[in-house]
Design an enzyme around this catalytic site. Structure first.
Site, PDB file in Angstrom:
ATOM      1  N   ASP A  13      37.829 111.225  -9.351  1.00  0.00           N
ATOM      2  CA  ASP A  13      37.414 111.223 -10.768  1.00  0.00           C
ATOM      3  C   ASP A  13      35.927 111.533 -10.934  1.00  0.00           C
ATOM      4  OD1 ASP A  13      40.010 110.323 -11.401  1.00  0.00           O
ATOM      5  OD2 ASP A  13      39.399 108.248 -11.085  1.00  0.00           O
ATOM      6  N   HIS A  41      42.570 116.110 -13.290  1.00  0.00           N
ATOM      7  CA  HIS A  41      41.283 116.736 -13.579  1.00  0.00           C
ATOM      8  C   HIS A  41      41.224 116.984 -15.077  1.00  0.00           C
ATOM      9  CE1 HIS A  41      40.655 117.345  -9.434  1.00  0.00           C
ATOM     10  NE2 HIS A  41      41.390 118.416  -9.288  1.00  0.00           N
ATOM     11  N   PRO A 307      42.054 101.473 -17.086  1.00  0.00           N
ATOM     12  CA  PRO A 307      40.594 101.434 -17.174  1.00  0.00           C
ATOM     13  C   PRO A 307      40.014 101.581 -15.773  1.00  0.00           C
ATOM     14  CG  PRO A 307      41.573  99.380 -18.020  1.00  0.00           C
ATOM     15  CD  PRO A 307      42.693 100.217 -17.476  1.00  0.00           C
TER      16      PRO A 307
HETATM   17  P1  GDP Z   1      38.176 114.812 -11.518  1.00  0.00           P
HETATM   18  O1  GDP Z   1      39.489 114.237 -11.135  1.00  0.00           O
HETATM   19  O2  GDP Z   1      37.172 114.689 -10.411  1.00  0.00           O
HETATM   20  O3  GDP Z   1      38.267 116.187 -12.045  1.00  0.00           O
HETATM   21  O4  GDP Z   1      37.563 113.913 -12.676  1.00  0.00           O
HETATM   22  P2  GDP Z   1      38.249 113.445 -14.057  1.00  0.00           P
HETATM   23  O5  GDP Z   1      38.534 114.606 -14.878  1.00  0.00           O
HETATM   24  O6  GDP Z   1      39.319 112.482 -13.792  1.00  0.00           O
HETATM   25  O7  GDP Z   1      37.066 112.555 -14.659  1.00  0.00           O
HETATM   26  C1  GDP Z   1      35.898 113.058 -15.015  1.00  0.00           C
HETATM   27  C2  GDP Z   1      35.646 112.684 -16.462  1.00  0.00           C
HETATM   28  O8  GDP Z   1      34.329 112.978 -16.747  1.00  0.00           O
HETATM   29  C3  GDP Z   1      36.457 113.491 -17.459  1.00  0.00           C
HETATM   30  O9  GDP Z   1      36.677 112.704 -18.601  1.00  0.00           O
HETATM   31  C4  GDP Z   1      35.546 114.667 -17.780  1.00  0.00           C
HETATM   32  O10 GDP Z   1      35.787 115.245 -19.047  1.00  0.00           O
HETATM   33  C5  GDP Z   1      34.257 113.965 -17.779  1.00  0.00           C
HETATM   34  N1  GDP Z   1      33.058 114.713 -17.450  1.00  0.00           N
HETATM   35  C6  GDP Z   1      32.841 115.611 -16.441  1.00  0.00           C
HETATM   36  N2  GDP Z   1      31.535 115.920 -16.391  1.00  0.00           N
HETATM   37  C7  GDP Z   1      30.928 115.200 -17.362  1.00  0.00           C
HETATM   38  C8  GDP Z   1      29.567 115.054 -17.774  1.00  0.00           C
HETATM   39  O11 GDP Z   1      28.658 115.631 -17.211  1.00  0.00           O
HETATM   40  N3  GDP Z   1      29.342 114.182 -18.800  1.00  0.00           N
HETATM   41  C9  GDP Z   1      30.306 113.496 -19.440  1.00  0.00           C
HETATM   42  N4  GDP Z   1      29.992 112.684 -20.437  1.00  0.00           N
HETATM   43  N5  GDP Z   1      31.594 113.603 -19.063  1.00  0.00           N
HETATM   44  C10 GDP Z   1      31.893 114.439 -18.048  1.00  0.00           C
END
Ligand code: GDP
Length: 428
Positions: A13, A41, A307
């Site tokens: 995440d 993602h 959460p």
């Molecule tokens: P992944 O599984 O590694 O792709 O990560 P996730 O998508 O599960 O979680 C990352 C969360 O952070 C998601 O809600 C994205 O939209 C959000 N996100 C990614 N980069 C940023 C950022 O730079 N700032 C903010 N506020 N949210 C971000």
């Protein structure tokens, strides 16, 4: 041309989806090499907000080939549901291929995952996403799995499914006190997907070798993070396949020497879903403040909605994770989320049994580790989401990035300051 890996530095995440989406624009092929629908993602682009679980993040870029490699756990019902969701949102049909040696998640894997977590009870459960991933990989290494290409030969498929059920039905009946699974039902369910799957099947590694030789660019997209690796991670709170860049040659099928660019993605703070030690964890109101601001809709799991546990940046775990990944550069995400804090704590070491250490200890010591925190100056009240260059960042934010970089010993080359595709800073 090298293969670029986008992989998680910590618990998963980290924001890999967004970074892959940004880098996919210049890649000819995006390949997944491990895991299944157990992770999500989040990608936010001009077409909307999407939570991808199985589909590679290149599906939004026209002309990009998206491959599920032999190392992926392919759940066909979930894959096609995800694809249909994309098409319904107006995304043009992506070029999607499934390696014919990739194995298929069967309904019995999902059932067993659920039965086992229930048998263990809330106290001892692993916090599985219940997507069948552990029983799936168990079967693969027991050599009783079903390969995607098997779906094109009914007699062969029936034989494979029968083998997979023999011992499992003893468990279902006697350990879990559940009904036995039926071969005919499972085979019929798989055959129902065969027609749609057939045109997607390919020899993934052969295609990748051919395209590498032709000078095309390949992006290998990891799922979860380094600390979930079964060999090197926080065992047994690990996943069942390796999320390490070192597994790309195996799970995708490219030459080991081709993976030369490894982007490890890390959040500017820590977050973790599921059970297991999490040294910098915050609780109560302090955690809630961060959880609400994190990500694009608060820190809640993209697959389960659970959460996420949150806390300050863990320099010990992240440096360890970056080393496992062989990171050549780091993408630091969610920096904007920390703008509410006057001071930002960073974990620089652990204290275990009165001793200070910067190494990640075995799980049984990690359970009792306490964080040694350094307070860094914050940039409270200054919104970072509009920053598009290093110069746009307040001095305190630059100082925070420099501090983290020194701690993990890998250049922070990308800084993400918001969930949207454009909210990204490239640093020379
Ligand atoms: P992944 O599984 O590694 O792709 O990560 P996730 O998508 O599960 O979680 C990352 C969360 O952070 C998601 O809600 C994205 O939209 C959000 N996100 C990614 N980069 C940023 C950022 O730079 N700032 C903010 N506020 N949210 C971000």
């Amino acid at each position: 041309m090298p293969v670029t890996a986008v992989v998680g530095a910590t618990w998963g995440d980290e924001g890999k989806g967004k970074i892959t989406d940004a880098l996919a624009a210049s890649a000819n092929i995006v390949v997944r090499f491990q895991g299944g629908r157990n992770a999500g993602h989040t990608i936010i682009n001009d077409r909307g907000r999407f939570a991808l679980h199985l589909l590679p993040s290149g599906v939004f870029t026209p002309d990009t080939i998206n491959i599920l490699g032999p190392g992926v756990a392919v759940d066909l019902a979930a894959l096609f549901a995800e694809l249909d969701e994309l098409l319904a949102a107006g995304v043009p049909a992506p070029d999607l291929r499934v390696a014919h040696r990739a194995q298929i998640v069967l309904p019995v894997h999902v059932l067993q995952d659920q039965y086992e977590e229930e048998r263990l009870g809330a106290e001892r459960a692993f916090g599985s996403t219940r997507a069948g991933i552990a029983p799936f990989y168990g079967d693969k290494y027991m050599k009783i799995g079903v390969q995607a290409g098997d779906l094109l030969d009914e007699a062969w498929l029936r034989e494979r499914v029968t083998r997979c059920l023999t011992a499992r039905n003893v468990l279902f009946r006697h350990l879990y006190q559940q009904p036995e699974a039926d071969v005919d039902t499972i085979v019929a369910g798989l055959l129902a997907h065969a027609q749609r799957l057939e045109p997607m099947l390919c020899d993934g590694p052969a295609l990748l070798h051919e395209r590498l030789a032709a000078g095309e660019t390949i992006l290998a997209e990891g799922q979860l993070g380094a600390l979930r690796d079964p060999d090197h991670g926080i065992y047994p709170y690990s996943s069942s396949s390796s999320p390490l860049a070192g597994f790309i040659p195996v799970g995708a099928g490219v030459p080991a020497a081709s993976v030369t660019d490894v982007v490890a993605v890390a959040k500017a703070y820590s977050s973790c879903v599921g059970a297991g030690p999490f040294v910098t964890e915050w609780f109560g109101d302090q955690a809630q403040q961060l959880r609400q601001r994190g990500g694009d809709r608060g820190e809640y799991g993209a697959t389960t909605g659970r959460p996420r546990r949150v806390g300050p940046f863990d320099g010990v775990a992240t440096r360890y994770g970056c080393r496992l990944q062989g990171a050549t550069r780091v993408a630091l995400t969610n920096l904007d989320v920390l703008s509410y804090l006057p001071e930002i704590p960073v974990c620089c070491a652990y204290r275990v049994d009165g001793q200070q250490t910067q190494q990640l200890p075995l799980t049984r010591y990690l359970e009792k580790a306490e964080p040694v925190l350094d307070q860094r100056p914050g940039w409270q009240g200054q919104d970072l989401t509009g920053a598009r260059s290093w110069q746009d960042l307040p001095d305190a934010a630059k100082g925070y990035v420099d501090f983290v970089e020194a701690l993990i010993d890998v250049p922070v080359q990308m800084i993400s300051v918001g969930p949207h595709r454009d909210a990204l800073i490239y640093r020379d």
